[in-house]
Design an enzyme around this catalytic site. Sequence first.
Site, PDB file in Angstrom:
ATOM      1  N   SER A 125      76.939  -0.754  24.527  1.00 51.25           N
ATOM      2  CA  SER A 125      77.046  -0.256  25.901  1.00 51.25           C
ATOM      3  C   SER A 125      78.196  -0.914  26.637  1.00 51.25           C
ATOM      4  CB  SER A 125      75.777  -0.590  26.693  1.00 51.25           C
ATOM      5  OG  SER A 125      74.671   0.048  26.155  1.00 51.25           O
ATOM      6  N   HIS A 146      77.665   6.290  21.706  1.00 51.40           N
ATOM      7  CA  HIS A 146      76.790   5.631  22.672  1.00 51.40           C
ATOM      8  C   HIS A 146      75.674   6.562  23.129  1.00 51.40           C
ATOM      9  CE1 HIS A 146      76.237   3.551  26.817  1.00 51.40           C
ATOM     10  NE2 HIS A 146      75.465   2.992  25.917  1.00 51.40           N
ATOM     11  N   GLU A 158      78.081   9.392  24.485  1.00 47.46           N
ATOM     12  CA  GLU A 158      79.486   9.111  24.790  1.00 47.46           C
ATOM     13  C   GLU A 158      80.194   8.796  23.468  1.00 47.46           C
ATOM     14  OE1 GLU A 158      79.250   7.271  29.322  1.00 47.46           O
ATOM     15  OE2 GLU A 158      79.107   5.887  27.647  1.00 47.46           O
ATOM     16  N   ASN A 196      77.994   3.960  32.647  1.00 49.42           N
ATOM     17  CA  ASN A 196      77.705   2.629  33.203  1.00 49.42           C
ATOM     18  C   ASN A 196      78.743   2.186  34.221  1.00 49.42           C
ATOM     19  OD1 ASN A 196      75.229   2.125  32.113  1.00 49.42           O
ATOM     20  ND2 ASN A 196      76.046   1.229  30.233  1.00 49.42           N
TER      21      ASN A 196
HETATM   22  P1  NAI Z   1      66.771  -4.373  20.264  1.00 48.34           P
HETATM   23  O1  NAI Z   1      66.799  -5.827  20.533  1.00 48.34           O
HETATM   24  O2  NAI Z   1      65.566  -3.567  20.598  1.00 48.34           O
HETATM   25  O3  NAI Z   1      67.063  -4.150  18.700  1.00 48.34           O
HETATM   26  C1  NAI Z   1      68.080  -4.788  17.987  1.00 48.34           C
HETATM   27  C2  NAI Z   1      67.642  -4.870  16.526  1.00 48.34           C
HETATM   28  O4  NAI Z   1      68.756  -5.291  15.752  1.00 48.34           O
HETATM   29  C3  NAI Z   1      66.516  -5.881  16.289  1.00 48.34           C
HETATM   30  O5  NAI Z   1      65.484  -5.278  15.570  1.00 48.34           O
HETATM   31  C4  NAI Z   1      67.212  -6.994  15.480  1.00 48.34           C
HETATM   32  O6  NAI Z   1      66.336  -7.596  14.554  1.00 48.34           O
HETATM   33  C5  NAI Z   1      68.311  -6.232  14.785  1.00 48.34           C
HETATM   34  N1  NAI Z   1      69.480  -7.038  14.398  1.00 48.34           N
HETATM   35  C6  NAI Z   1      70.091  -8.003  15.093  1.00 48.34           C
HETATM   36  N2  NAI Z   1      71.163  -8.461  14.417  1.00 48.34           N
HETATM   37  C7  NAI Z   1      71.223  -7.755  13.253  1.00 48.34           C
HETATM   38  C8  NAI Z   1      72.113  -7.742  12.143  1.00 48.34           C
HETATM   39  N3  NAI Z   1      73.185  -8.554  12.079  1.00 48.34           N
HETATM   40  N4  NAI Z   1      71.877  -6.868  11.142  1.00 48.34           N
HETATM   41  C9  NAI Z   1      70.813  -6.046  11.187  1.00 48.34           C
HETATM   42  N5  NAI Z   1      69.935  -6.020  12.208  1.00 48.34           N
HETATM   43  C10 NAI Z   1      70.149  -6.844  13.241  1.00 48.34           C
HETATM   44  O7  NAI Z   1      68.074  -3.775  20.973  1.00 48.34           O
HETATM   45  P2  NAI Z   1      68.339  -2.277  21.507  1.00 48.34           P
HETATM   46  O8  NAI Z   1      67.881  -2.170  22.897  1.00 48.34           O
HETATM   47  O9  NAI Z   1      67.845  -1.309  20.497  1.00 48.34           O
HETATM   48  O10 NAI Z   1      69.945  -2.272  21.553  1.00 48.34           O
HETATM   49  C11 NAI Z   1      70.731  -2.261  20.397  1.00 48.34           C
HETATM   50  C12 NAI Z   1      72.159  -1.917  20.751  1.00 48.34           C
HETATM   51  O11 NAI Z   1      72.195  -0.694  21.460  1.00 48.34           O
HETATM   52  C13 NAI Z   1      72.901  -2.930  21.615  1.00 48.34           C
HETATM   53  O12 NAI Z   1      74.255  -2.951  21.220  1.00 48.34           O
HETATM   54  C14 NAI Z   1      72.764  -2.345  22.995  1.00 48.34           C
HETATM   55  O13 NAI Z   1      73.792  -2.737  23.862  1.00 48.34           O
HETATM   56  C15 NAI Z   1      72.872  -0.864  22.691  1.00 48.34           C
HETATM   57  N6  NAI Z   1      72.253   0.031  23.690  1.00 48.34           N
HETATM   58  C16 NAI Z   1      71.039  -0.272  24.251  1.00 48.34           C
HETATM   59  C17 NAI Z   1      70.468   0.586  25.179  1.00 48.34           C
HETATM   60  C18 NAI Z   1      69.144   0.284  25.795  1.00 48.34           C
HETATM   61  O14 NAI Z   1      68.823   0.900  26.822  1.00 48.34           O
HETATM   62  N7  NAI Z   1      68.356  -0.608  25.251  1.00 48.34           N
HETATM   63  C19 NAI Z   1      71.149   1.838  25.572  1.00 48.34           C
HETATM   64  C20 NAI Z   1      72.360   2.099  24.863  1.00 48.34           C
HETATM   65  C21 NAI Z   1      72.893   1.192  23.999  1.00 48.34           C
END
Ligand code: NAI
Length: 511
Positions: A125, A146, A158, A196
């Site tokens: 993001s 995105h 996006e 954003n």
């Molecule tokens: P989250 O914390 O729910 O999930 C992240 C997952 O990635 C976890 O299960 C973790 O164990 C895993 N992980 C971490 N490092 C890793 C690696 N090196 N290899 C494999 N798995 C790994 O996070 P979320 O909310 O799903 O966000 C993920 C991405 O999406 C971030 O980059 C965030 O900025 C982006 N994003 C999030 C949004 C939201 O509203 N939560 C919206 C749009 C984008």
Amino acid sequence: MSTQALPTTATVAVIGAGAMGAGIAQVAAQAGHAVQLLDLKPGAAAQAIAGIQKTFTRLAEKGRMTAQAASEAGARVSLAATAAELSGAALVVEAVVEKLDVKQQLFAELEGIVSDDCILATNTSSISITAIGAALRRPQRLLGMHFFNPAPLMALVEVVSGLATEAAVAQAVHDTALDWGKSPVFTKSSPGFIVNRCARPYYAEALRLLSEQAADPATLDAVMREAGGFRMGPFELMDLIGHDVNFAVTRSVFEAHFGDPRFTPSLIQQELVNAGYFGRKSGRGFYDHAAGALAPAPTTEAPATLANGLALWTGEALGQALAKRLTAAGVPFTAHDVRHNDARVLRVGETLVHLTDGRSATQRAADNSHEATVLADLTLDPLTARGIALARADHCSEAAFKAAVAVFQAAGLSVARLDDVPGLAVMRTVAMLANEAADAVSQGVCDAAAADTAMCKGVNYPIGPLAWADAIGLPQVLAVLDHLAKAYGEDRYRASLLLRRRVAARRPFHD
Ligand code: NAI
């Protein structure tokens, strides 16, 4: 142009099985792809797959897909234990933690595993696509894809190009997202991308209005919903997003723009974060979310008595709508079917009501040498609006204000009284939203259609900000901004060059 979409026979890999990764995997599987899901945390991917399969079963139960389609889609998602298993993927979407070094390392490792034509996408993001790509051997195949939360429900994607991203790669991801039933828009790597960045004023102006004691959060939220047509008011929305997250995004966009005052974070929100009042998730934000807590009611004006001798100026959309609503209610008035040069909407007794042009009511009363001056806020559609905000000049008596209130009430609108802040609530917010979108367009971040699509599909705005500015009339929007800039003496309200240029050329944003 023929579609560049990946065929459904192409395998999609999703790395990171959190909220976003699981949602993206669901979308790709539902669209027909074999999907591999990988997560660092033991058990996380398996748990996500079980969740996705349960979702498909539920969708089948609700009749949204057949039982066979549900079981086939569920079976298409498989677990990958290591990155080495992703060698056959045609598209990898990364949704791991929001850390540049982690993402760079992950993609660098993937480059040694996947084929040269595999597309590498990040769901980041806030991190520069160009910066992630800088660590790669072939950054031309890396881009942002995105999604918005929750990915299966939110249509916007996006498609973000970094400096090195090849146009054909962006086109392929765009077309693939289309095939997945999404609304993709092209944008380039810049702080906040489209949504954003362009949504910041929705929060920032609300926080500013609150800091200036224009009204309380419940009243301002009601104005943005009932007059502005937004699905959620800014304060309830920030409570839902979480102040920790919302404040962090604002800070990151502010800092990424080298401290441009347009994005200045709010001290009020910082205090909420300091207190741990994150919103719904912590039980308290602007509102009390504890079990059984009652939501505070917005403050509206008590019924006022309508005076005789009402005159309407129907050259303005608001005056025209009032004429229709009052006719339906059987209220007599005289109509002037001209546009008054000072955006006058109505006169009742001594009271004059104008549509806000960004000057305060007090300033306007002084400029016009007319004490009984009341200003009306913008409404998305004055014919159907349920409420409207009004403000009175410091010179205007309470009785003269009530005379104006009575007219709007007779037309079926609830009236919220705001303190005399320049630009009121909806007008000021919409002018700033359109201004930000205009700047994004003028800087080549996206085109006008993409800006509007992004705000409608990514954050559910009732109409795109540029289309809304066109509907208001760009000279009016520019006047609001110029008056705000003058009143505050701050660079925050500087009008976008593109807006000023369109006004001079007498052209709308959407030709
Ligand atoms: P989250 O914390 O729910 O999930 C992240 C997952 O990635 C976890 O299960 C973790 O164990 C895993 N992980 C971490 N490092 C890793 C690696 N090196 N290899 C494999 N798995 C790994 O996070 P979320 O909310 O799903 O966000 C993920 C991405 O999406 C971030 O980059 C965030 O900025 C982006 N994003 C999030 C949004 C939201 O509203 N939560 C919206 C749009 C984008």
